[in-house]
Scaffold this motif. Structure first.
Motif, PDB file in Angstrom:
ATOM      1  N   ILE A 308       0.836  -1.199   0.000  1.00 44.34           N
ATOM      2  CA  ILE A 308       0.000   0.000   0.000  1.00 44.34           C
ATOM      3  C   ILE A 308       0.874   1.253   0.000  1.00 44.34           C
ATOM      4  CG2 ILE A 308      -1.803   1.244   1.252  1.00 44.34           C
ATOM      5  CD1 ILE A 308      -2.809  -1.405   0.305  1.00 44.34           C
ATOM      6  N   SER A 328      -1.415  -4.476  -3.313  1.00 42.80           N
ATOM      7  CA  SER A 328      -1.936  -5.545  -2.477  1.00 42.80           C
ATOM      8  C   SER A 328      -2.123  -6.819  -3.295  1.00 42.80           C
ATOM      9  CB  SER A 328      -3.256  -5.112  -1.837  1.00 42.80           C
ATOM     10  OG  SER A 328      -4.198  -4.788  -2.817  1.00 42.80           O
ATOM     11  N   LEU A 329      -2.281  -6.648  -4.610  1.00 39.38           N
ATOM     12  CA  LEU A 329      -2.423  -7.841  -5.453  1.00 39.38           C
ATOM     13  C   LEU A 329      -1.130  -8.662  -5.419  1.00 39.38           C
ATOM     14  CD1 LEU A 329      -4.332  -9.337  -7.315  1.00 39.38           C
ATOM     15  CD2 LEU A 329      -3.392  -8.057  -9.229  1.00 39.38           C
ATOM     16  N   LEU A 332      -1.069 -10.504  -2.240  1.00 38.94           N
ATOM     17  CA  LEU A 332      -1.949 -11.674  -2.273  1.00 38.94           C
ATOM     18  C   LEU A 332      -1.309 -12.820  -3.040  1.00 38.94           C
ATOM     19  CD1 LEU A 332      -4.255  -9.840  -1.157  1.00 38.94           C
ATOM     20  CD2 LEU A 332      -5.752 -11.019  -2.730  1.00 38.94           C
ATOM     21  N   GLN A 346     -11.128   0.437   5.599  1.00 38.83           N
ATOM     22  CA  GLN A 346     -10.251  -0.372   4.766  1.00 38.83           C
ATOM     23  C   GLN A 346     -10.538  -1.855   4.805  1.00 38.83           C
ATOM     24  OE1 GLN A 346      -6.987   0.966   6.895  1.00 38.83           O
ATOM     25  NE2 GLN A 346      -7.060   3.007   6.025  1.00 38.83           N
ATOM     26  N   TRP A 415      -9.929 -12.815   5.048  1.00 41.23           N
ATOM     27  CA  TRP A 415      -8.516 -13.158   4.853  1.00 41.23           C
ATOM     28  C   TRP A 415      -8.236 -14.625   5.122  1.00 41.23           C
ATOM     29  CZ3 TRP A 415      -6.234 -10.206   1.764  1.00 41.23           C
ATOM     30  CH2 TRP A 415      -6.554  -8.849   1.729  1.00 41.23           C
TER      31      TRP A 415
ATOM     32  N   GLU B 197     -11.135   2.265  -1.190  1.00 41.19           N
ATOM     33  CA  GLU B 197     -10.047   2.063  -0.233  1.00 41.19           C
ATOM     34  C   GLU B 197      -9.969   0.589   0.197  1.00 41.19           C
ATOM     35  OE1 GLU B 197      -8.103   4.533   0.934  1.00 41.19           O
ATOM     36  OE2 GLU B 197      -7.414   3.996   2.940  1.00 41.19           O
ATOM     37  N   THR B 198     -11.104   0.044   0.588  1.00 41.71           N
ATOM     38  CA  THR B 198     -11.118  -1.360   0.991  1.00 41.71           C
ATOM     39  C   THR B 198     -10.623  -2.247  -0.156  1.00 41.71           C
ATOM     40  OG1 THR B 198     -12.878  -1.095   2.604  1.00 41.71           O
ATOM     41  CG2 THR B 198     -12.620  -3.274   1.657  1.00 41.71           C
ATOM     42  N   CYS B 199     -11.035  -1.908  -1.372  1.00 35.75           N
ATOM     43  CA  CYS B 199     -10.610  -2.700  -2.519  1.00 35.75           C
ATOM     44  C   CYS B 199      -9.099  -2.649  -2.678  1.00 35.75           C
ATOM     45  CB  CYS B 199     -11.279  -2.196  -3.785  1.00 35.75           C
ATOM     46  SG  CYS B 199     -13.044  -2.491  -3.763  1.00 35.75           S
ATOM     47  N   ARG B 200      -8.550  -1.460  -2.476  1.00 32.46           N
ATOM     48  CA  ARG B 200      -7.109  -1.296  -2.627  1.00 32.46           C
ATOM     49  C   ARG B 200      -6.351  -2.184  -1.648  1.00 32.46           C
ATOM     50  NH1 ARG B 200      -3.558   2.893  -1.578  1.00 32.46           N
ATOM     51  NH2 ARG B 200      -5.088   4.012  -0.363  1.00 32.46           N
ATOM     52  N   TYR B 201      -6.953  -2.446  -0.488  1.00 32.29           N
ATOM     53  CA  TYR B 201      -6.326  -3.322   0.502  1.00 32.29           C
ATOM     54  C   TYR B 201      -6.660  -4.789   0.250  1.00 32.29           C
ATOM     55  CZ  TYR B 201      -4.795   0.418   3.653  1.00 32.29           C
ATOM     56  OH  TYR B 201      -4.152   1.500   4.213  1.00 32.29           O
ATOM     57  N   SER B 202      -7.503  -5.077  -0.733  1.00 35.71           N
ATOM     58  CA  SER B 202      -7.956  -6.451  -0.912  1.00 35.71           C
ATOM     59  C   SER B 202      -7.506  -7.037  -2.243  1.00 35.71           C
ATOM     60  CB  SER B 202      -9.477  -6.524  -0.810  1.00 35.71           C
ATOM     61  OG  SER B 202      -9.920  -6.036   0.421  1.00 35.71           O
ATOM     62  N   GLY B 203      -6.422  -6.549  -2.762  1.00 31.18           N
ATOM     63  CA  GLY B 203      -5.891  -7.138  -3.981  1.00 31.18           C
ATOM     64  C   GLY B 203      -6.621  -6.730  -5.236  1.00 31.18           C
TER      65      GLY B 203
END
Ligand SMILES: Nc1ncnc2c1ncn2[C@@H]1O[C@H](COP(=O)(O)OP(=O)(O)OP(=O)(O)O)[C@@H](O)[C@H]1O
Ligand SMILES: [Mg+2]
Lengths: 506, 318
Positions: A308, A328-329, A332, A346, A415, B197-203
């Motif tokens: 990030i 973040s990809l 992952l 977030q 997660w 924002e949440t998407c950015r943290y979720s890949g």
């Protein structure tokens, strides 16, 4: 108005509330005296916030409910504003200030003092400053809210309540994002208000706080009152038993396995102004804790690991290989997971369903010909719904409608469903009830034992000491110590997080 | 009791369809020439372009943005299309037009998604740029279709009673609706629109998702332009003038959340039909042409007002 200490400022009787698919409250009752601190306890989803929201006029109780008697008169507030005017002030679990306005404007929002047709700025700022000074707070009336830490924003909400002439102050999990010091100043304020005869309802999952501050404890379970105690006459186990129907034996199970090969190593990671020369490593089957004060830079370091933030310099090695994580990809793809600290900002998409939230990060991995595999999503949802005991009427329920603790569980489920090899948990048990907290600790230990490397950030000393195999302490963006085994003591850690620039470990 | 409840929910969800039927009945009562087979076919042919364009716009708005450039893009695509059909023949011409649409979307999408510029401003700028390009390409002249080919059948022909353009539109709508509802991409658009924002943290690459919505909007405008050019058999500089307004009105009528995060391609189509029926109806009952613009603005405001009420009600529950 006689503010007699033994009189009830508030009585709620037989309160029922049904949401579509959920009976949130059935026969709840509550009594509060002037100048009393009443702790409200219960599992996630027990109905604590709902009961308070009914009191504060956010929504009405079901028709077949009993009375709410406030200052001797039966009342039913139709809007939060009505309740506010009458002196019932609620500080929400999720704060509700207007971020771009000043403190003073926020406090008098909706009732700005006027001089003719214009706002009377002088009176506004002076009255506000007086209210803040009385609370012993260092906040200036003209400060803009968005520039202040959460603890201050909360203080502003409380000051707002007092300026409005509060008789009853409701604090819904007020300390969940406060440091120890901030908590102490909050408690000082609570004691001050108490001595002024204000009745305070204090919702929290932190048992030590409840025993420290409250006069009485009211316990809710599945929307029913199951206990009403005088705090000085009971023990922790009494409260827990009436909350979850059994006692807990082991709060902090530790991962007992022997650590395996290195999963992640960080060398001299630096982001100017935020953290500096951060080096650490973590292995399979290991729980590593990061302990430090709020604002020490722990979250930012983890955000860097997760792609990030971009570091200015330093290297990240995953399974011994130097890796570049730009998003973040990428993280992952390297089998990492990150339970973030701020769940509404977030962690969740609040206006989407539980199912969609749990499967959000996973979609690209389980797709079939580019299509979402609904069956697989549902299977995973059900699996983690059971494992984490998420209390939700169904997979289609909007996450925003779940209780705070259950929202947190949805983030964790998201997660876990990815089967990460390295899982970062930033304040994972914030807002989670004691029972589930123990479950999550157990889960962390199990995950580690099954081969996952787990990083936990927490500001709670007992938690971090209880579950970590190894602990790094952080202060002002630097790692100031590393402890394992018998070195993990309260003293060592307190010392390490207060070390400043001049004296740190090589 | 449950059945009644379910019925209520169903009706509430389909309120837009009911509204359309009522408007249809109203015009039928007002004028006997409205509810005629030929007029219905006319409406269908008119709505084809908008129906296609609405698909892309729905995605853009779900993503939390607006695309004001689609009207000018239609003008440019029409001019390019007719010009090239005359020279190269239909197939190469159409492929190039689709590419023009995609590139235009790529530019706006990059500026909005990656550089985080306000989409209104960016696409307003694009609108001028595209207008200028149209004038340059066409030299300000009216371009008629010179070669007779199957190209004209797209907009003018029909299979049985069904206009070919309608069939193309239905196919596009089904493809977009499926993409939105069932594919990973669609789920990402919905999620990014609610909380990037949440998407950015979720890949999820939120920037790229936004860019893709704009590209798809550009492509759908290009398809719309092809249908339009074929129907009219000629192209002009201002062919798409004001289309963005019609398209956005339709999307809003279809209940897509203006703040992003939710929307439905089928309902957008119903919204487009309402706009088309109203426009056609105004002509049939004999309202002067320019008063339609005022009427349409009125409809837009009503639609936005309804949408706001719906959002407020949601807020109350939370
Ligand atoms: N607006 C709503 N719509 C539907 N269900 C709701 C709504 N608000 C709360 N609920 C449900 O009511 C129940 C009680 O929720 P409440 O927020 O009062 O729990 P809580 O005791 O405050 O829990 P926590 O400790 O996790 O904050 C939960 O099952 C929740 O899902
Ligand atoms: Mg709560």
């Amino acid at each position: 108005m006689s503010d007699n200490k033994n009189e009830y400022v508030l009585k709620m009787e037989n309160i029922n509330k049904t949401f579509p698919g959920v009976k949130a409250l059935s026969g709840a009752r509550l009594e509060l005296k002037y100048g009393e601190v009443l702790a409200l306890c219960g599992e996630n989803g027990a109905g604590k916030s709902t009961l308070m929201q009914i009191l504060a006029g956010v929504f009405p109780p079901d028709k077949e409910s009993g009375e709410i008697v406030y200052q001797g008169k039966p009342v039913q507030f139709k809007t939060p504003n009505e309740a506010k005017k009458a002196g019932i002030i609620m500080v929400y679990q999720e704060l509700s200030l207007v971020k771009d306005l000043s403190v003073a404007e926020n406090i008098f929002l909706g009732s700005l003092p006027m001089k003719g047709k214009h706002v009377d700025w002088k009176t506004l700022n002076q009255t506000t400053q007086k209210a803040l000074d009385e609370l012993g707070s260092p906040i200036r009336a003209q400060q803009i809210v968005s520039s202040m830490p959460i603890a201050y924003q909360q203080m502003v909400e409380i000051a707002r309540g007092i300026a409005l002439g509060a008789k009853v102050l409701i604090l819904d999990e007020p300390t969940s994002s406060l440091t120890e010091k901030e908590k102490n100043s909050l408690f000082k304020i609570i004691r001050l208000l108490k001595s002024r005869g204000i009745g305070i309802i204090y919702i929290s999952h932190k048992m030590d706080e409840i025993f420290e501050i409250s006069d009485r404890v009211l316990v809710l379970r599945d929307g029913q009152p199951t206990g009403n105690f005088v705090t000085s006459e009971i023990t922790l186990d009494d409260v827990i038993k009436s909350m979850i129907g059994r006692t807990l034996d082991n709060y902090y199970p530790k991962c007992q396995a022997k650590a395996g090969k290195e999963v992640l190593r960080v060398e001299k990671l630096t982001l100017s102004g935020i953290y500096k020369d951060v080096s650490f490593s973590i292995r399979e089957r290991e729980v590593v804790g990061f302990y430090g004060l709020v604002g020490a830079g722990r979250t930012e370091i983890m955000e860097t690991l997760f792609g990030i933030r971009k570091p200015d310099s330093g290297d990240i090695y995953i399974n011994g290989e130097k890796s570049r994580i730009a998003s973040s990809l990428d993280a992952l793809k390297n089998n990492m997971g990150f339970v973030t600290e701020n769940r509404r900002g977030q962690g969740l998409v609040v206006d989407k369903s539980c199912l969609e939230n749990v499967s959000l990060a996973m979609l690209p991995w389980i797709k079939k010909y580019g299509m979402v595999d609904n069956k697989k999503c549902l299977e995973l949802y059900n699996e983690y719904h059971d494992k984490l005991r998420i209390s939700s009427p169904g997979p289609e329920q909007r996450v925003g409608f779940l209780s705070g603790g259950n929202q947190q569980k949805v983030v964790i489920a998201k997660w876990l469903a990815l089967n990460p090899k390295l899982l970062i948990l930033d304040e994972p048990t914030r807002g989670i009830d004691v029972g589930s907290k123990a479950e999550i600790h157990k889960l962390i230990a199990q995950l580690a034992e099954s081969g996952v490397a787990v990083i936990v950030i927490s500001s709670e000393m007992p938690e971090i000491m209880g579950i970590s195999n190894r602990i790094y302490t952080i202060a002002q963006g630097q790692i100031t110590g590393e402890f394992s085994g018998l070195e993990i003591t309260e003293e060592n850690m307190m010392r390490a997080i207060t070390i400043t620039d001049s004296r740190k470990e090589a | 009791m449950r059945a009644i409840n379910k019925m209520g929910v169903f009706l509430k969800n389909q309120v837009i369809v009911l509204a359309m039927c009522m408007i249809f009945i109203l015009f039928s009562l007002l004028s006997s020439s409205f509810c005629q087979f030929n007029n219905a076919m006319l409406i269908l042919r008119q709505v084809a372009t908008f129906g296609v364009m609405g698909c892309g716009m729905t995605l853009v708005i779900i993503g939390g943005n607006f695309d004001l450039s689609v009207g000018s893009l239609v003008s440019l695509c029409c001019v390019v299309c007719v010009g090239l059909v005359n020279v190269l023949g239909p197939l190469p011409a159409m492929l190039i037009v689709l590419a023009v649409g995609a590139v235009s979307g790529l530019v706006s999408g990059f500026l909005v998604g990656y550089l985080k510029l306000n989409s209104m401003i960016v696409t307003l700028g694009m609108m001028s740029v595209l207008q200028a390009l149209t004038l340059i390409v066409s030299n300000g002249k009216y371009i008629p279709l010179r070669r007779v080919s199957w190209f004209t059948a797209l907009g003018q022909g029909s299979i049985g009673v069904l206009p070919i353009s309608t069939i193309i539109m239905v196919v596009v709508i089904v493809v977009f609706a499926t993409a939105l509802k069932r594919t990973v991409f669609g789920h990402h658009v919905l999620a990014v629109g609610s909380n990037a924002e949440t998407c950015r943290y979720s890949g999820i690459n939120d920037k790229r998702v936004i860019l893709e919505t704009f590209v798809l909007s550009g492509i759908s405008a290009a398809i719309g332009a092809i249908l339009l050019a074929s129907r009219d058999g000629a192209a002009q500089n201002n062919m798409g003038m004001g289309f963005e307004f019609d398209v956005i009105t339709g999307v809003i009528l279809g209940g897509t959340n203006l703040m992003g995060g939710s929307g439905n391609v089928y309902k957008t189509f119903v919204g487009m039909l309402i706009v088309a029926i109203l426009k056609n109806g105004f002509v049939v009952i004999g309202l002067p042409y320019y008063s339609q613009w005022i009427a349409q603005c009125f409809i837009m405001i009503v639609a936005v007002w309804c949408a706001n009420r719906a959002i407020q009600r949601k807020g109350e529950i939370e």
